[in-house]
Design a protein around this motif. Sequence first.
Motif, PDB file in Angstrom:
ATOM      1  N   GLN A  42       0.832  -1.204   0.000  1.00 22.38           N
ATOM      2  CA  GLN A  42       0.000   0.000   0.000  1.00 22.38           C
ATOM      3  C   GLN A  42       0.869   1.258   0.000  1.00 22.38           C
ATOM      4  N   ARG A  89       3.947   1.483  -1.196  1.00 26.03           N
ATOM      5  CA  ARG A  89       4.573   1.584  -2.511  1.00 26.03           C
ATOM      6  C   ARG A  89       3.585   2.153  -3.533  1.00 26.03           C
ATOM      7  N   GLU A  90       2.340   1.702  -3.480  1.00 27.56           N
ATOM      8  CA  GLU A  90       1.325   2.201  -4.408  1.00 27.56           C
ATOM      9  C   GLU A  90       1.040   3.688  -4.165  1.00 27.56           C
ATOM     10  N   GLU A 148       3.827   5.774  -5.685  1.00 29.14           N
ATOM     11  CA  GLU A 148       3.678   5.865  -7.143  1.00 29.14           C
ATOM     12  C   GLU A 148       2.565   6.838  -7.522  1.00 29.14           C
ATOM     13  N   GLN A 149       1.481   6.857  -6.759  1.00 31.18           N
ATOM     14  CA  GLN A 149       0.405   7.810  -7.046  1.00 31.18           C
ATOM     15  C   GLN A 149       0.879   9.249  -6.867  1.00 31.18           C
TER      16      GLN A 149
END
Length: 195
Positions: free
Chosen positions: A63, A65-66, A69-70
Amino acid sequence: MIRFAMNTSRCDTTGHTAAYLQFGRELRTTDDVNHDLRSLIENDNFVAEITPYLKHFVRLTPQIRERVEQKQDQRKKYFDKNRRPIYYQPGDKVWVTLYPKSSRSDKRSKKFYPKREGPYLVVTNRSPTTYDLSDPSTPDQVLGTYHTNMLKPYELPPEKNTSPVVPIKRRGRPRKHFPKADSSSGRLQSPRGSL
Protein backbone atom coordinates in the motif's frame (compact mmCIF):
# COMPACT_ATOMS: atom_id res chain seq x y z
CA MET A 1 12.48 16.65 21.23
CA ILE A 2 12.95 18.06 17.73
CA ARG A 3 14.18 14.71 16.40
CA PHE A 4 11.26 12.93 18.05
CA ALA A 5 8.82 15.40 16.45
CA MET A 6 10.38 14.90 13.01
CA ASN A 7 10.36 11.12 13.28
CA THR A 8 6.76 10.98 14.49
CA SER A 9 5.26 13.43 11.97
CA ARG A 10 3.22 11.80 9.22
CA CYS A 11 4.65 12.08 5.68
CA ASP A 12 2.18 13.20 3.02
CA THR A 13 3.73 10.96 0.33
CA THR A 14 3.88 7.67 2.23
CA GLY A 15 1.03 8.31 4.64
CA HIS A 16 3.13 7.06 7.57
CA THR A 17 5.78 8.39 9.91
CA ALA A 18 9.52 7.92 9.31
CA ALA A 19 9.79 5.86 12.50
CA TYR A 20 7.09 3.46 11.34
CA LEU A 21 8.77 2.91 7.97
CA GLN A 22 12.12 2.32 9.67
CA PHE A 23 11.13 0.17 12.65
CA GLY A 24 7.69 -1.15 11.71
CA ARG A 25 6.03 0.61 14.66
CA GLU A 26 5.41 4.08 15.99
CA LEU A 27 7.81 5.63 18.51
CA ARG A 28 6.65 5.61 22.10
CA THR A 29 7.05 8.16 24.84
CA THR A 30 8.79 7.32 28.10
CA ASP A 31 5.43 6.67 29.77
CA ASP A 32 4.43 4.25 27.02
CA VAL A 33 7.76 2.46 27.24
CA ASN A 34 7.48 1.94 30.99
CA HIS A 35 3.90 0.70 30.71
CA ASP A 36 4.58 -1.63 27.74
CA LEU A 37 7.75 -3.08 29.26
CA ARG A 38 5.94 -3.74 32.50
CA SER A 39 3.15 -5.60 30.70
CA LEU A 40 5.63 -7.59 28.58
CA ILE A 41 7.68 -8.58 31.57
CA GLU A 42 4.57 -9.59 33.49
CA ASN A 43 3.26 -11.68 30.56
CA ASP A 44 6.74 -13.10 29.82
CA ASN A 45 5.88 -13.42 26.12
CA PHE A 46 7.89 -11.23 23.72
CA VAL A 47 7.31 -13.05 20.39
CA ALA A 48 3.51 -12.83 20.55
CA GLU A 49 3.78 -9.06 20.94
CA ILE A 50 6.21 -8.58 18.01
CA THR A 51 4.52 -10.90 15.50
CA PRO A 52 1.39 -8.73 14.91
CA TYR A 53 3.61 -5.72 14.19
CA LEU A 54 5.51 -7.63 11.51
CA LYS A 55 2.38 -9.06 9.87
CA HIS A 56 0.73 -5.65 9.81
CA PHE A 57 3.87 -4.06 8.33
CA VAL A 58 4.06 -6.70 5.56
CA ARG A 59 0.45 -5.96 4.61
CA LEU A 60 1.12 -2.21 4.53
CA THR A 61 4.29 -2.32 2.40
CA PRO A 62 2.47 -2.73 -0.99
CA GLN A 63 0.00 0.00 0.00
CA ILE A 64 2.86 2.38 0.80
CA ARG A 65 4.57 1.58 -2.51
CA GLU A 66 1.33 2.20 -4.41
CA ARG A 67 0.79 5.50 -2.57
CA VAL A 68 4.32 6.66 -3.46
CA GLU A 69 3.68 5.86 -7.14
CA GLN A 70 0.41 7.81 -7.05
CA LYS A 71 2.19 10.84 -5.59
CA GLN A 72 4.89 10.59 -8.28
CA ASP A 73 2.21 10.47 -11.00
CA GLN A 74 0.51 13.48 -9.42
CA ARG A 75 3.75 15.48 -9.41
CA LYS A 76 4.44 14.49 -13.02
CA LYS A 77 0.96 15.67 -13.99
CA TYR A 78 1.56 19.07 -12.36
CA PHE A 79 4.95 19.39 -14.06
CA ASP A 80 3.66 18.38 -17.51
CA LYS A 81 0.85 20.94 -17.27
CA ASN A 82 3.33 23.80 -17.89
CA ARG A 83 5.66 21.84 -20.15
CA ARG A 84 5.35 22.32 -23.89
CA PRO A 85 7.07 19.52 -25.79
CA ILE A 86 8.52 20.53 -29.15
CA TYR A 87 8.66 18.01 -31.99
CA TYR A 88 10.87 18.54 -35.00
CA GLN A 89 10.31 17.25 -38.52
CA PRO A 90 13.02 16.31 -41.05
CA GLY A 91 14.11 19.50 -42.79
CA ASP A 92 13.63 21.81 -39.79
CA LYS A 93 16.47 24.09 -38.77
CA VAL A 94 17.55 24.12 -35.13
CA TRP A 95 20.09 25.64 -32.78
CA VAL A 96 22.33 23.27 -30.78
CA THR A 97 23.13 24.22 -27.18
CA LEU A 98 26.83 24.32 -26.37
CA TYR A 99 28.47 23.56 -23.05
CA PRO A 100 31.87 25.29 -23.24
CA LYS A 101 34.38 24.93 -20.43
CA SER A 102 36.61 27.60 -19.00
CA SER A 103 40.35 27.02 -19.30
CA ARG A 104 42.78 28.96 -17.17
CA SER A 105 45.82 27.83 -19.14
CA ASP A 106 44.30 28.99 -22.45
CA LYS A 107 42.81 32.09 -20.78
CA ARG A 108 39.28 31.21 -21.90
CA SER A 109 36.13 31.98 -19.99
CA LYS A 110 32.92 30.15 -20.83
CA LYS A 111 30.78 33.24 -20.25
CA PHE A 112 32.27 34.85 -23.38
CA TYR A 113 31.49 31.87 -25.64
CA PRO A 114 28.20 31.57 -27.56
CA LYS A 115 25.48 29.57 -25.86
CA ARG A 116 24.20 27.99 -29.09
CA GLU A 117 25.55 27.05 -32.49
CA GLY A 118 23.81 26.61 -35.79
CA PRO A 119 21.67 26.47 -37.74
CA TYR A 120 21.70 22.71 -38.23
CA LEU A 121 19.30 20.60 -40.25
CA VAL A 122 17.16 17.81 -38.77
CA VAL A 123 17.71 14.69 -40.89
CA THR A 124 15.76 11.91 -39.13
CA ASN A 125 13.98 11.14 -35.88
CA ARG A 126 15.78 8.39 -33.97
CA SER A 127 13.11 8.41 -31.26
CA PRO A 128 10.49 10.88 -30.00
CA THR A 129 13.25 12.72 -28.11
CA THR A 130 16.42 12.26 -30.23
CA TYR A 131 17.25 13.60 -33.69
CA ASP A 132 20.04 13.18 -36.25
CA LEU A 133 21.48 16.52 -37.36
CA SER A 134 23.56 17.59 -40.32
CA ASP A 135 25.11 20.74 -41.71
CA PRO A 136 22.76 22.52 -44.17
CA SER A 137 25.57 22.68 -46.75
CA THR A 138 26.02 18.85 -46.60
CA PRO A 139 22.61 17.40 -45.68
CA ASP A 140 23.65 13.81 -46.54
CA GLN A 141 26.37 13.68 -43.87
CA VAL A 142 25.05 13.16 -40.31
CA LEU A 143 27.04 15.06 -37.69
CA GLY A 144 25.53 13.39 -34.64
CA THR A 145 22.46 12.47 -32.61
CA TYR A 146 21.14 15.03 -30.13
CA HIS A 147 18.48 14.99 -27.43
CA THR A 148 15.59 17.43 -27.70
CA ASN A 149 16.66 19.34 -24.57
CA MET A 150 19.81 20.46 -26.44
CA LEU A 151 17.82 21.80 -29.42
CA LYS A 152 15.94 25.03 -29.95
CA PRO A 153 13.95 26.06 -33.02
CA TYR A 154 15.94 28.25 -35.38
CA GLU A 155 14.34 31.65 -35.86
CA LEU A 156 15.65 34.50 -37.95
CA PRO A 157 16.37 37.69 -36.02
CA PRO A 158 13.71 40.40 -36.43
CA GLU A 159 14.25 42.89 -39.23
CA LYS A 160 15.95 46.07 -38.13
CA ASN A 161 14.17 49.38 -38.50
CA THR A 162 15.92 51.38 -41.24
CA SER A 163 14.37 54.74 -40.33
CA PRO A 164 16.82 57.35 -39.03
CA VAL A 165 17.22 57.69 -35.32
CA VAL A 166 15.69 60.85 -33.91
CA PRO A 167 17.61 62.26 -30.96
CA ILE A 168 15.71 62.77 -27.75
CA LYS A 169 15.28 66.41 -26.85
CA ARG A 170 17.00 67.25 -23.64
CA ARG A 171 15.18 69.25 -21.11
CA GLY A 172 17.38 71.72 -19.34
CA ARG A 173 18.02 71.71 -15.65
CA PRO A 174 15.86 73.94 -13.50
CA ARG A 175 17.29 77.39 -13.06
CA LYS A 176 19.07 78.16 -9.82
CA HIS A 177 17.73 80.98 -7.72
CA PHE A 178 20.44 83.38 -6.60
CA PRO A 179 19.81 85.82 -3.76
CA LYS A 180 19.15 89.40 -4.79
CA ALA A 181 20.93 92.40 -3.30
CA ASP A 182 18.85 94.82 -1.28
CA SER A 183 19.46 98.33 -2.63
CA SER A 184 18.79 100.12 0.67
CA SER A 185 20.94 98.02 3.03
CA GLY A 186 23.38 96.47 0.55
CA ARG A 187 22.77 93.05 2.05
CA LEU A 188 21.88 89.93 0.06
CA GLN A 189 18.34 88.61 0.40
CA SER A 190 17.34 85.05 -0.13
CA PRO A 191 13.90 84.12 -1.44
CA ARG A 192 12.94 83.11 2.12
CA GLY A 193 14.09 86.28 3.73
CA SER A 194 17.22 88.13 4.68
CA LEU A 195 20.55 86.38 5.19
